[in-house]
Enzyme design. Structure first.
Site, PDB file in Angstrom:
ATOM      1  N   PHE A 140     -77.277 -97.405  76.429  1.00 19.36           N
ATOM      2  CA  PHE A 140     -77.819 -97.669  77.696  1.00 19.36           C
ATOM      3  C   PHE A 140     -79.003 -98.562  77.902  1.00 19.36           C
ATOM      4  O   PHE A 140     -79.937 -98.230  77.221  1.00 19.36           O
ATOM      5  CB  PHE A 140     -77.785 -96.482  78.866  1.00 19.36           C
ATOM      6  CG  PHE A 140     -77.906 -96.900  80.088  1.00 19.36           C
ATOM      7  CD1 PHE A 140     -76.407 -97.022  80.733  1.00 19.36           C
ATOM      8  CD2 PHE A 140     -78.903 -97.277  80.938  1.00 19.36           C
ATOM      9  CE1 PHE A 140     -76.619 -97.390  82.337  1.00 19.36           C
ATOM     10  CE2 PHE A 140     -78.836 -97.233  82.242  1.00 19.36           C
ATOM     11  CZ  PHE A 140     -77.668 -97.543  82.934  1.00 19.36           C
ATOM     12  N   ASP A 169     -68.384 -88.537  87.370  1.00 23.65           N
ATOM     13  CA  ASP A 169     -68.728 -89.226  88.391  1.00 23.65           C
ATOM     14  C   ASP A 169     -67.785 -89.040  89.635  1.00 23.65           C
ATOM     15  O   ASP A 169     -68.247 -88.688  90.800  1.00 23.65           O
ATOM     16  CB  ASP A 169     -68.820 -90.670  88.263  1.00 23.65           C
ATOM     17  CG  ASP A 169     -70.169 -90.797  87.353  1.00 23.65           C
ATOM     18  OD1 ASP A 169     -71.097 -90.057  86.830  1.00 23.65           O
ATOM     19  OD2 ASP A 169     -70.109 -92.114  86.559  1.00 23.65           O
TER      20      ASP A 169
END
Length: 324
Positions: free
Chosen positions: A116, A257
């Protein structure tokens, strides 16, 4: 119920490796790993934990407030989120950095290796939640997801000082946080989200037992993969909810999520913890059947048919009246 979701806003670069990572690892050479995986395909998708959660909540009609930082390349992404029911007025736009990037490879066993790049996310620490609350007329809950670590700490301390209920949701950032930081982030949380591995890591890094952590949060919500979710509260029976049957298993990215999106939407509707978890598991099932974290659709009849099959008519009747 006004729910703000803080966390990363990113572009996902998702690749598929046809073999197994485990077959490429040599046990006595793990200290000098040097691997390159020849992948079959590349999908570039919208992502970031806060944006993913808000997208799902937007589809469910609960009008989430997205709080995070993005780059000047965010215009098209913003339009997409606006169109799907997300309130994006509190997104900070960096003048110098690009929107964050997540690069992830998934193997044939659905294991993942990812990296990331923070980019504009580093400016999330400059966001003041009071300004967000003033703009939208107050906040009933803030979900503090994986973000710039300093931003996560600042948002947590601000929620405490302003008496705003908050959910602690470290996810990807737990790997780089130390025990002291994790203790600060979870202490006093109304909800603590984690998967089974993260649950063990939280206990290991903090030095707190399962019972000690549970005493410091209102609810401990642990996702169990294909086995669903477990919700624990001090002095209350454990709630366990299973997952609906999958039509396919296309891509696990963003499943957690989606669960949070459904669960938080259930809280906003006021349907109770078990129903909220069932909505979360149903939404997560839709995501695992789709490549990409925001590429699934929510058709009301289809959603309710599958929800009814998984959880029964009584549960469906409670949820259906809220589903837009």
């Amino acid at each position: 119920m006004r729910i703000a979701v803080t966390g990363s806003i990113a572009t996902d670069h998702l690749m598929t490796f046809p073999g197994r990572f485990a077959d490429q690892l040599v046990a006595d050479q793990l200290h000098t790993v040097s691997l390159s995986f020849l992948v079959d395909n590349l999908d570039v998708r919208r992502g970031g934990v806060a944006a993913n959660i808000c997208f799902g909540m937007g589809l469910l009609g609960t009008k989430p407030i997205l709080v995070g930082a993005a780059g000047s390349d965010f215009d098209e992404y913003r339009a997409w989120l606006d169109r799907h029911g997300v309130e994006t007025g509190s997104v900070r736009i960096s003048e110098v950095l690009h929107t964050a990037r997540f690069v992830c490879t998934t193997d044939s066993d659905h294991n993942q290796i990812g990296s990331f790049y923070t980019g504009a996310m580093s400016e999330a620490r400059l966001i003041e939640l009071k300004s967000v609350a003033d703009r939208v007329g107050g906040l009933d809950l803030v979900s503090i997801g994986a973000d710039d670590p300093e931003a996560m700490l600042r948002h947590t301390e601000e929620c405490r000082s302003r008496n705003i209920p908050f959910a602690a949701d470290f996810s990807q950032q737990i790997a780089r946080m130390n025990g002291d930081e994790i203790r600060i982030l979870l202490d006093g949380a109304t909800y603590l989200f984690a998967n089974e591995y993260e649950k063990g890591l939280i206990e290991s890094k903090t030095g707190w037992s399962d019972e000690e952590i549970l005493s410091k949060v209102g609810h401990r919500v642990t996702t169990l993969g294909s086995r669903g979710v477990r919700i624990e509260r001090v002095g209350e029976p454990v709630i366990e909810v299973g997952c609906p049957e999958e039509d396919a298993k296309a891509d696990p990215t963003g499943v957690g999520d989606a669960f949070r999106a459904g669960f938080l939407s259930g809280l906003a509707w006021g349907v109770g913890l078990e129903r909220a978890a069932q909505v979360g598991c149903m939404l997560a099932t839709l995501v695992i059947e789709t490549v990409g974290t925001q590429e699934y659709t929510l058709r009301r009849t289809h959603f309710m048919d599958r929800f009814t099959k998984a959880y029964g008519h009584e549960a469906a009747a409670e949820v259906q009246q809220h589903l837009k």
